[in-house]
Design an enzyme around this catalytic site. Sequence first.
Site, PDB file in Angstrom:
ATOM      1  N   LYS A 113      15.368  38.883 -83.734  1.00  0.00           N
ATOM      2  CA  LYS A 113      15.933  37.952 -82.741  1.00  0.00           C
ATOM      3  C   LYS A 113      15.394  36.537 -82.933  1.00  0.00           C
ATOM      4  CE  LYS A 113      17.787  41.008 -79.280  1.00  0.00           C
ATOM      5  NZ  LYS A 113      17.824  41.544 -77.945  1.00  0.00           N
ATOM      6  N   LYS A 195      22.729  47.006 -87.621  1.00  0.00           N
ATOM      7  CA  LYS A 195      23.180  47.827 -86.493  1.00  0.00           C
ATOM      8  C   LYS A 195      24.253  47.096 -85.681  1.00  0.00           C
ATOM      9  CE  LYS A 195      20.480  46.874 -82.396  1.00  0.00           C
ATOM     10  NZ  LYS A 195      20.329  47.343 -81.057  1.00  0.00           N
ATOM     11  N   LYS A 198      25.924  44.185 -79.282  1.00  0.00           N
ATOM     12  CA  LYS A 198      26.891  43.563 -78.379  1.00  0.00           C
ATOM     13  C   LYS A 198      26.856  42.040 -78.448  1.00  0.00           C
ATOM     14  CE  LYS A 198      24.333  45.340 -74.586  1.00  0.00           C
ATOM     15  NZ  LYS A 198      22.913  45.081 -74.837  1.00  0.00           N
TER      16      LYS A 198
HETATM   17  N1  AQP Z   1      24.081  50.328 -82.728  1.00  0.00           N
HETATM   18  C1  AQP Z   1      23.474  51.203 -81.917  1.00  0.00           C
HETATM   19  N2  AQP Z   1      23.516  52.525 -82.177  1.00  0.00           N
HETATM   20  C2  AQP Z   1      22.913  53.422 -81.363  1.00  0.00           C
HETATM   21  N3  AQP Z   1      22.257  53.050 -80.222  1.00  0.00           N
HETATM   22  C3  AQP Z   1      22.202  51.742 -79.922  1.00  0.00           C
HETATM   23  N4  AQP Z   1      21.633  51.061 -78.902  1.00  0.00           N
HETATM   24  C4  AQP Z   1      21.874  49.747 -79.062  1.00  0.00           C
HETATM   25  N5  AQP Z   1      22.589  49.528 -80.186  1.00  0.00           N
HETATM   26  C5  AQP Z   1      22.800  50.752 -80.743  1.00  0.00           C
HETATM   27  C6  AQP Z   1      20.910  51.684 -77.806  1.00  0.00           C
HETATM   28  O1  AQP Z   1      21.496  51.247 -76.585  1.00  0.00           O
HETATM   29  C7  AQP Z   1      20.491  51.187 -75.581  1.00  0.00           C
HETATM   30  C8  AQP Z   1      20.618  49.926 -74.806  1.00  0.00           C
HETATM   31  O2  AQP Z   1      20.367  48.830 -75.650  1.00  0.00           O
HETATM   32  P1  AQP Z   1      20.051  47.421 -75.018  1.00  0.00           P
HETATM   33  O3  AQP Z   1      21.218  46.919 -74.304  1.00  0.00           O
HETATM   34  O4  AQP Z   1      18.803  47.500 -74.226  1.00  0.00           O
HETATM   35  O5  AQP Z   1      19.689  46.480 -76.192  1.00  0.00           O
HETATM   36  P2  AQP Z   1      19.781  46.538 -77.716  1.00  0.00           P
HETATM   37  O6  AQP Z   1      19.187  47.771 -78.292  1.00  0.00           O
HETATM   38  O7  AQP Z   1      19.201  45.246 -78.201  1.00  0.00           O
HETATM   39  O8  AQP Z   1      21.356  46.600 -77.909  1.00  0.00           O
HETATM   40  P3  AQP Z   1      22.276  45.508 -78.503  1.00  0.00           P
HETATM   41  O9  AQP Z   1      23.676  45.986 -78.325  1.00  0.00           O
HETATM   42  O10 AQP Z   1      21.851  45.184 -79.897  1.00  0.00           O
HETATM   43  O11 AQP Z   1      22.031  44.296 -77.531  1.00  0.00           O
HETATM   44  P4  AQP Z   1      21.768  42.781 -77.871  1.00  0.00           P
HETATM   45  O12 AQP Z   1      22.819  42.413 -78.863  1.00  0.00           O
HETATM   46  O13 AQP Z   1      21.899  42.082 -76.574  1.00  0.00           O
HETATM   47  O14 AQP Z   1      20.380  42.715 -78.423  1.00  0.00           O
HETATM   48  C9  AQP Z   1      19.149  51.364 -76.282  1.00  0.00           C
HETATM   49  O15 AQP Z   1      18.711  52.691 -76.046  1.00  0.00           O
HETATM   50  C10 AQP Z   1      19.477  51.180 -77.721  1.00  0.00           C
HETATM   51  O16 AQP Z   1      18.632  51.967 -78.556  1.00  0.00           O
END
Ligand code: AQP
Length: 331
Positions: A113, A195, A198
Amino acid sequence: MEEKIIYSAAQPSGNLTIGNYVGAIRNWVRLQSEYRCFFAIADMHAITVKQEPAELRRHTLELAALYLACGLDPSRCVLYVQSQVPQHAELCWVLNTVTYVGEMERMTQFKDKSRRHADNINMGLMDYPVLMAADILLYQTDYVPVGVDQTQHVEIARDIALRFNNRYSETFRLPQALIVKNGAKIMSLQEPEKKMSKSDENPNAFVSLLDDRDTVLRKFRRAVTDSDNRIVSEEGRAGISNLLAIYCAFANCTLQEAEKTFEGRGYGEFKTAVGETVANVLAPVQAEQKRLLADRKYLDGILAEGAETARRAAQRTLSKVYRKVGFYRGE
Ligand code: AQP
């Protein structure tokens, strides 16, 4: 037997993707009947990257409705917004004092990040894992169901808990990550080595749980694959392997079954089938979320009740922590 405790959360930093769904929420629904579950909307984590305040508020409410639409049942789990439970921030501060800067700098998500938001490498971004440790430890959590991308953070929460227990005597239960086998990590449709996120700048890289059928089909048609035309999951073929993993997660089948189904078929046909399978699962969730969003009073009631229950549980741990570290509470 003592009831085991589960904690997990997602950030309202955008519309959730099918990665969040498969890696997290879908599994929470299964767990709520077996464990005492706390599921939060992690808005305090979300502001570690820039958020538009009105959008953050909207996404928070939408996420609450989505949790319910996916099958979380407020009579069987505690569903709340993180910032409505101040104990998260309070415990985070104490845990900061048993966490080293060096170990935070080494965290993969922080490094990732920091690269993506080079103009905003703030203290909160670096402190993210400590706040997450506080989230988990406040509820004396046994298991944290997360996608494989978050295991490092659960491990650090365990290390912090152990360090605190060693320094001040037994206080926290040591948590463990709970990783699903199928779809533990869904990858980007445009850069399948990365990965699915969002907050990806390219909307074609992810499928949002709120994408309509045409958008879902289009995104899968455009998904990056290789020039080989065999539909098999193999090393070095990240694109097709990811599409197969998504298909299996949404069609509830094994990889072998999926490969057999698509043997001898072309990429075009396969991509359409993946898109349709995903869109069919999303349609009823979207309809239910829309229905719930129209009943704001109901949603606010669920969140207020959840926050109240969470505050009570969290305060038990926080009081213990304050006592152990020597904060004066009066006679
Ligand atoms: N690509 C993924 N595959 C499987 N699991 C995923 N998780 C996130 N991306 C994947 C799981 O979703 C849960 C919630 O995630 P989060 O919203 O706390 O943040 P994150 O992991 O940082 O997800 P994003 O989508 O990548 O958010 P941004 O873009 O805002 O940083 C967690 O259990 C995560 O493991």
